[in-house]
Motif scaffolding. Structure first.
Motif, PDB file in Angstrom:
ATOM      1  N   VAL A 246       0.877  -1.177   0.000  1.00  0.00           N
ATOM      2  CA  VAL A 246       0.000   0.000   0.000  1.00  0.00           C
ATOM      3  C   VAL A 246       0.912   1.224   0.000  1.00  0.00           C
ATOM      4  CG1 VAL A 246      -1.711   1.328   1.283  1.00  0.00           C
ATOM      5  CG2 VAL A 246      -1.858  -1.184   1.223  1.00  0.00           C
ATOM      6  N   ALA A 247       0.713   2.112  -0.969  1.00  0.00           N
ATOM      7  CA  ALA A 247       1.581   3.283  -1.101  1.00  0.00           C
ATOM      8  C   ALA A 247       0.812   4.559  -0.814  1.00  0.00           C
ATOM      9  CB  ALA A 247       2.174   3.343  -2.509  1.00  0.00           C
ATOM     10  N   ILE A 248       1.517   5.534  -0.263  1.00  0.00           N
ATOM     11  CA  ILE A 248       0.965   6.877  -0.143  1.00  0.00           C
ATOM     12  C   ILE A 248       1.805   7.774  -1.048  1.00  0.00           C
ATOM     13  CG2 ILE A 248       2.351   7.609   1.866  1.00  0.00           C
ATOM     14  CD1 ILE A 248      -0.282   8.941   2.913  1.00  0.00           C
ATOM     15  N   SER A 249       1.156   8.632  -1.804  1.00  0.00           N
ATOM     16  CA  SER A 249       1.846   9.456  -2.800  1.00  0.00           C
ATOM     17  C   SER A 249       1.601  10.926  -2.500  1.00  0.00           C
ATOM     18  CB  SER A 249       1.341   9.105  -4.212  1.00  0.00           C
ATOM     19  OG  SER A 249       1.968   9.902  -5.182  1.00  0.00           O
ATOM     20  N   PHE A 250       2.666  11.664  -2.180  1.00  0.00           N
ATOM     21  CA  PHE A 250       2.525  13.086  -1.841  1.00  0.00           C
ATOM     22  C   PHE A 250       3.509  13.975  -2.584  1.00  0.00           C
ATOM     23  CE2 PHE A 250       5.363  11.096   1.233  1.00  0.00           C
ATOM     24  CZ  PHE A 250       6.444  11.957   1.271  1.00  0.00           C
ATOM     25  N   LEU A 251       4.413  13.380  -3.362  1.00  0.00           N
ATOM     26  CA  LEU A 251       5.343  14.174  -4.156  1.00  0.00           C
ATOM     27  C   LEU A 251       4.667  14.606  -5.455  1.00  0.00           C
ATOM     28  CD1 LEU A 251       8.687  12.188  -3.723  1.00  0.00           C
ATOM     29  CD2 LEU A 251       7.882  14.170  -2.429  1.00  0.00           C
ATOM     30  N   PRO A 296      14.697  13.934   0.925  1.00  0.00           N
ATOM     31  CA  PRO A 296      15.357  13.950   2.226  1.00  0.00           C
ATOM     32  C   PRO A 296      14.765  14.945   3.209  1.00  0.00           C
ATOM     33  CG  PRO A 296      16.990  13.776   0.501  1.00  0.00           C
ATOM     34  CD  PRO A 296      15.674  14.012  -0.174  1.00  0.00           C
ATOM     35  N   ARG A 297      14.304  16.106   2.714  1.00  0.00           N
ATOM     36  CA  ARG A 297      13.836  17.146   3.625  1.00  0.00           C
ATOM     37  C   ARG A 297      12.656  16.675   4.466  1.00  0.00           C
ATOM     38  NH1 ARG A 297      16.003  19.957   6.794  1.00  0.00           N
ATOM     39  NH2 ARG A 297      15.048  21.904   7.445  1.00  0.00           N
ATOM     40  N   VAL A 369      14.079   7.285  -1.388  1.00  0.00           N
ATOM     41  CA  VAL A 369      14.448   8.697  -1.259  1.00  0.00           C
ATOM     42  C   VAL A 369      15.175   9.154  -2.520  1.00  0.00           C
ATOM     43  CG1 VAL A 369      15.656  10.406   0.140  1.00  0.00           C
ATOM     44  CG2 VAL A 369      14.675   8.382   1.221  1.00  0.00           C
ATOM     45  N   GLY A 370      14.723  10.265  -3.076  1.00  0.00           N
ATOM     46  CA  GLY A 370      15.382  10.829  -4.252  1.00  0.00           C
ATOM     47  C   GLY A 370      15.339  12.338  -4.206  1.00  0.00           C
ATOM     48  N   GLY A 371      15.925  12.968  -5.193  1.00  0.00           N
ATOM     49  CA  GLY A 371      15.868  14.419  -5.304  1.00  0.00           C
ATOM     50  C   GLY A 371      17.049  15.146  -4.695  1.00  0.00           C
ATOM     51  N   ALA A 372      17.703  14.532  -3.712  1.00  0.00           N
ATOM     52  CA  ALA A 372      18.864  15.139  -3.053  1.00  0.00           C
ATOM     53  C   ALA A 372      19.516  14.061  -2.194  1.00  0.00           C
ATOM     54  CB  ALA A 372      18.450  16.341  -2.196  1.00  0.00           C
ATOM     55  N   ALA A 373      20.661  14.410  -1.613  1.00  0.00           N
ATOM     56  CA  ALA A 373      21.403  13.433  -0.812  1.00  0.00           C
ATOM     57  C   ALA A 373      20.762  13.241   0.556  1.00  0.00           C
ATOM     58  CB  ALA A 373      22.844  13.891  -0.653  1.00  0.00           C
ATOM     59  N   LEU A 374      20.673  11.983   0.991  1.00  0.00           N
ATOM     60  CA  LEU A 374      20.228  11.659   2.342  1.00  0.00           C
ATOM     61  C   LEU A 374      21.468  11.398   3.176  1.00  0.00           C
ATOM     62  CD1 LEU A 374      17.791  10.963   4.231  1.00  0.00           C
ATOM     63  CD2 LEU A 374      18.161   8.579   3.582  1.00  0.00           C
ATOM     64  N   GLN A 375      21.610  12.111   4.271  1.00  0.00           N
ATOM     65  CA  GLN A 375      22.791  11.975   5.102  1.00  0.00           C
ATOM     66  C   GLN A 375      22.906  10.566   5.674  1.00  0.00           C
ATOM     67  OE1 GLN A 375      24.593  14.567   3.955  1.00  0.00           O
ATOM     68  NE2 GLN A 375      25.501  14.477   5.972  1.00  0.00           N
ATOM     69  N   PRO A 376      24.103   9.957   5.612  1.00  0.00           N
ATOM     70  CA  PRO A 376      24.291   8.597   6.139  1.00  0.00           C
ATOM     71  C   PRO A 376      23.859   8.444   7.596  1.00  0.00           C
ATOM     72  CG  PRO A 376      26.227   9.299   4.908  1.00  0.00           C
ATOM     73  CD  PRO A 376      25.330  10.496   5.020  1.00  0.00           C
ATOM     74  N   ASP A 377      24.153   9.457   8.434  1.00  0.00           N
ATOM     75  CA  ASP A 377      23.785   9.357   9.854  1.00  0.00           C
ATOM     76  C   ASP A 377      22.276   9.238  10.028  1.00  0.00           C
ATOM     77  OD1 ASP A 377      26.398   9.458  10.608  1.00  0.00           O
ATOM     78  OD2 ASP A 377      26.385  11.563  11.249  1.00  0.00           O
ATOM     79  N   TYR A 393      19.206   7.799  -7.282  1.00  0.00           N
ATOM     80  CA  TYR A 393      19.854   8.928  -7.960  1.00  0.00           C
ATOM     81  C   TYR A 393      19.460   8.941  -9.434  1.00  0.00           C
ATOM     82  CZ  TYR A 393      23.485  11.342 -10.632  1.00  0.00           C
ATOM     83  OH  TYR A 393      24.138  12.151 -11.515  1.00  0.00           O
ATOM     84  N   GLY A 394      19.164  10.117  -9.922  1.00  0.00           N
ATOM     85  CA  GLY A 394      18.855  10.283 -11.333  1.00  0.00           C
ATOM     86  C   GLY A 394      18.443  11.709 -11.616  1.00  0.00           C
ATOM     87  N   LEU A 395      18.091  11.973 -12.856  1.00  0.00           N
ATOM     88  CA  LEU A 395      17.690  13.302 -13.287  1.00  0.00           C
ATOM     89  C   LEU A 395      16.458  13.165 -14.171  1.00  0.00           C
ATOM     90  CD1 LEU A 395      21.075  13.012 -13.589  1.00  0.00           C
ATOM     91  CD2 LEU A 395      20.836  15.439 -14.022  1.00  0.00           C
ATOM     92  N   THR A 396      15.801  14.292 -14.424  1.00  0.00           N
ATOM     93  CA  THR A 396      14.690  14.273 -15.368  1.00  0.00           C
ATOM     94  C   THR A 396      15.165  13.684 -16.700  1.00  0.00           C
ATOM     95  OG1 THR A 396      13.818  16.295 -14.350  1.00  0.00           O
ATOM     96  CG2 THR A 396      12.953  15.693 -16.521  1.00  0.00           C
ATOM     97  N   GLU A 397      16.370  14.036 -17.113  1.00  0.00           N
ATOM     98  CA  GLU A 397      16.921  13.582 -18.400  1.00  0.00           C
ATOM     99  C   GLU A 397      17.189  12.083 -18.443  1.00  0.00           C
ATOM    100  OE1 GLU A 397      18.376  17.920 -17.968  1.00  0.00           O
ATOM    101  OE2 GLU A 397      17.850  16.231 -16.668  1.00  0.00           O
ATOM    102  N   THR A 398      17.134  11.406 -17.267  1.00  0.00           N
ATOM    103  CA  THR A 398      17.393   9.956 -17.242  1.00  0.00           C
ATOM    104  C   THR A 398      16.175   9.166 -16.763  1.00  0.00           C
ATOM    105  OG1 THR A 398      18.403  10.104 -15.032  1.00  0.00           O
ATOM    106  CG2 THR A 398      19.876  10.269 -16.933  1.00  0.00           C
ATOM    107  N   SER A 399      15.038   9.757 -16.802  1.00  0.00           N
ATOM    108  CA  SER A 399      13.725   9.082 -16.726  1.00  0.00           C
ATOM    109  C   SER A 399      13.226   8.447 -15.425  1.00  0.00           C
ATOM    110  CB  SER A 399      13.660   7.991 -17.801  1.00  0.00           C
ATOM    111  OG  SER A 399      14.035   8.463 -19.047  1.00  0.00           O
ATOM    112  N   PRO A 400      13.680   8.582 -14.252  1.00  0.00           N
ATOM    113  CA  PRO A 400      14.848   9.309 -13.786  1.00  0.00           C
ATOM    114  C   PRO A 400      15.985   8.421 -13.275  1.00  0.00           C
ATOM    115  CG  PRO A 400      13.312   9.139 -12.002  1.00  0.00           C
ATOM    116  CD  PRO A 400      12.742   8.309 -13.151  1.00  0.00           C
ATOM    117  N   VAL A 401      15.719   7.132 -12.955  1.00  0.00           N
ATOM    118  CA  VAL A 401      16.674   6.379 -12.128  1.00  0.00           C
ATOM    119  C   VAL A 401      17.919   5.959 -12.902  1.00  0.00           C
ATOM    120  CG1 VAL A 401      16.998   4.374 -10.622  1.00  0.00           C
ATOM    121  CG2 VAL A 401      14.773   5.522 -10.700  1.00  0.00           C
TER     122      VAL A 401
END
Length: 632
Positions: A246-251, A296-297, A369-377, A393-401
């Protein structure tokens, strides 16, 4: 010479190629009967839509749009919320062979107008009457638009003021047109699907851009279908169908990350509940998701909330909460734990960690988690509590992953190994290059810009990275590198990420281009600072800018900066910083819709604060026009 080519781990499955996006829907409908496939927010709950109902509404939408005068290959712009209406409109366009162009609702009307005009859209689909009013404002400057579709009304169909040559329909009217446009709906749909091919252009996604005008990224059906299906198939233990995850989608579905994941969920026939980010805290215990995507935020705010709650506890509760948090911080994913530590972790789980999981609904198996770096700690701390995060990790140009960590191969601080079918290599200057079926067809009407980022099939990501074994690690953004007046190059992101992961810090921007040393603009999180002030016995009711001048508060931030500086090359460390009582927002024009910092605009907006940081002998507390605190 560039380094070796890295590919997926030897245990990975095959790449899933050759599919159109509508194919994913039809394969799902054959395999699963899910009465709650898509769930639209309604009141305090959700209104369900079955997988078959979704398919039928998308089909009627496809036929209705064509009956309204659109032709295969036409562009359809979206001003839509990230919900069921987006999914229906999107799939309707894809079945009809139309190319949709989602537009960020957070952008200014003139920016919306630019994107819609540049894409040469013939139709515009809007979410509600609020977005209808935006359409009224911009349509006079968009002569190509001849069809306007409204998804939801507050009651009766409104009568907007539109150019004479624009036909106006509700989505329900479009679907009714489609339903009655032919006596053989099934045959008409089959004819449409036969004309859609994997290499056809599916969508134009305009990158939000930290500088200059946004660019329209051309993604084919296969670009996204390959990426979505291959990624989800790499999630071991992912259970498909109505009784599965079961997924929740908020992005935002405007962004390719959430959108590709939605196609993956659809392909697996699972239930998805849509939710506005502001309602996430209340929605999680109701939905009890087993999977969701995040940036990450969001997780940093969850962690900040945990710390704040512990800070405000008293007596034994506070002692236990602080102890459990200390245990979590000691945990290292993948490392063998001693028996005493294992017992401590089990006790902490019974007393504290189980409550953390309950706040997320109590059943989460995967947080991607995507969009930015998640701190290891932070990844390790959450993992100690049984909350596993998978970094992608990915970009819009890479569809994204391009790459992501798998449950069985999860190394915090990295973004895992490449997706099956993806090739990655590191250029001589450290830039990450990638090649494969995930790479875009190019930038729309911008051949020169496309050529700048493509070389012999390799896409130049603009990110700096390295490999740790087969695990890719992102170290910085190429265009964010700057050079000090001493000639030394600085990568700002390691310190920015470290500071930004702290609850007291909302954003941190490292500066110093052409200067003698590095400094930082720190934008504190107000509620966390006030909570910290109460802990220190400081009056937390005073104006925020005055609170940031309190010596004890400044000292706390100095400790955070000192910790972030540890292990960095001495020329890369932050020597001075400014505490700025502002919040960076999309509306202010200082953040992109995907929350990336617009560095040139930041430098312009805070020029006084930056100049003050580089005075020969700055006072410990100097007021600028924004009353920033300057610290030597």
């Amino acid at each position: 010479m560039p380094g070796p080519i890295y590919t997926a781990h030897e245990s990975a499955g095959p790449p899933m190629l050759g599919k159109t996006l509508p194919q994913l829907l039809y394969e799902a409908c054959e395999a699963y009967q899910n009465p709650r496939a898509l769930n639209q927010p309604e009141g305090d709950g959700w209104a369900p839509m079955s997988l078959d109902d979704f398919r039928e509404r998308a089909e009627y939408t496809a036929l209705g749009l064509l009956d309204a005068g659109l032709n295969r290959g036409d562009k359809v712009a979206f001003l839509l919320h990230s919900d069921v209406n987006f999914c229906v409109s999107d799939m309707g366009c894809l079945i009809a062979g139309l190319i949709d162009v989602p537009v960020y609702l957070s952008t200014a009307p003139n920016q919306m107008q630019y994107v819609i005009d540049h894409a040469e859209a013939s139709a515009l689909v809007v979410a509600d009457e609020e977005q209808l009013s935006v359409a009224e404002e911009i349509l006079p400057q968009l002569p190509r638009i001849h069809t306007l579709v409204l998804c939801e009304t507050d009651g009766e169909k409104p009568s907007p003021s539109l150019p004479d040559d624009v036909s106006f329909f509700t989505l329900e009217e479009i679907q009714e047109k489609g339903k009655t446009s032919t006596s053989d709906v099934e045959g008409a749909i089959d004819d449409l699907l036969d004309k859609v091919h994997p290499q056809d252009l599916a969508t134009l996604i305009y990158t939000s851009g930290t500088t200059g005008k946004p660019k329209g990224v051309m993604l084919s059906h296969e670009n996204i279908s390959y990426n979505a299906t291959t990624s989800i198939s790499e999630l071991s233990g992912f259970e498909a169908g109505p009784d599965g995850e079961v997924a929740i989608s908020f992005l935002p579905l405007t962004h390719v990350f959430a959108r590709a994941l939605q196609y993956a969920y659809m392909y697996k026939g699972i239930s998805v509940y849509f939710c506005h980010p502001d309602n996430l805290v209340d929605a999680l215990p109701k939905v009890q998701p087993t999977a969701f995507a995040s940036v990450p935020r969001v997780l940093e705010k969850v962690y900040a909330g945990i710390q704040k709650k512990i800070m405000e506890m008293e007596g034994l509760q506070k002692t236990i909460g602080t102890w459990a948090l200390g245990v979590a911080r000691q945990y290292r994913m993948g490392e063998h734990a001693s028996l005493p530590f294992t017992l401590k972790r089990k006790l902490a789980d019974a007393l504290v960690f189980s409550k953390w999981r309950k706040a997320l609904g109590g059943r989460v198996k995967y947080i991607v988690v995507g969009g930015a770096a998640l701190q290891p700690d932070l990844a390790n701390t959450l993992a100690a509590a049984g909350i596993e995060t998978l970094q992608g990790y990915g970009l819009t140009e890479t569809s994204p992953v391009i790459a992501f960590t798998r449950p069985e191969r999860n190394k915090p601080g990295t973004v895992g190994d490449p997706l099956p079918g993806v090739e990655v290599r590191i250029a001589d200057d450290g830039e990450i290059l990638t090649r494969g079926p995930h790479v875009m067809q190019g930038y729309y009407k911008a051949a020169e810009k496309t050529e700048k980022v493509m070389s012999e099939g390799w896409f130049h990501t603009g990110d700096i990275g390295e490999f740790d074994g087969n695990f890719l690690k992102i170290t910085d953004r190429k265009k964010d590198l700057f050079k000090l007046s001493t000639g030394k190059y600085v990568m700002p992101q390691p310190i920015e990420n470290e500071l930004g992961s702290q609850p007291l810090v909302d954003k941190a921007i490292v500066i110093g281009n052409g200067r003698k040393f590095c400094a930082a603009l720190i934008f504190p999180t107000e509620d966390q600072v006030r909570a910290q002030a109460r802990q220190l016995g400081i009056d937390d009711s005073q104006p925020f800018e005055e609170l940031l001048k309190e010596r004890a508060i400044v000292d706390v931030f100095q400790e955070l900066v000192d910790d972030a500086n540890e292990g960095m090359d001495h020329w890369s460390t932050v020597k001075r910083f400014a505490l700025i009582p502002d919040e960076l927002t999309v509306d202010s024009g200082l953040l992109t819709p995907t929350l990336k910092v617009k560095r040139p605009k930041i430098r312009d907006a805070y020029a006084d604060e930056i100049d003050a940081l580089y005075e020969e002998s700055p006072s410990p507390e100097r007021e600028t026009k924004r009353k920033a605190v300057i610290v030597a």
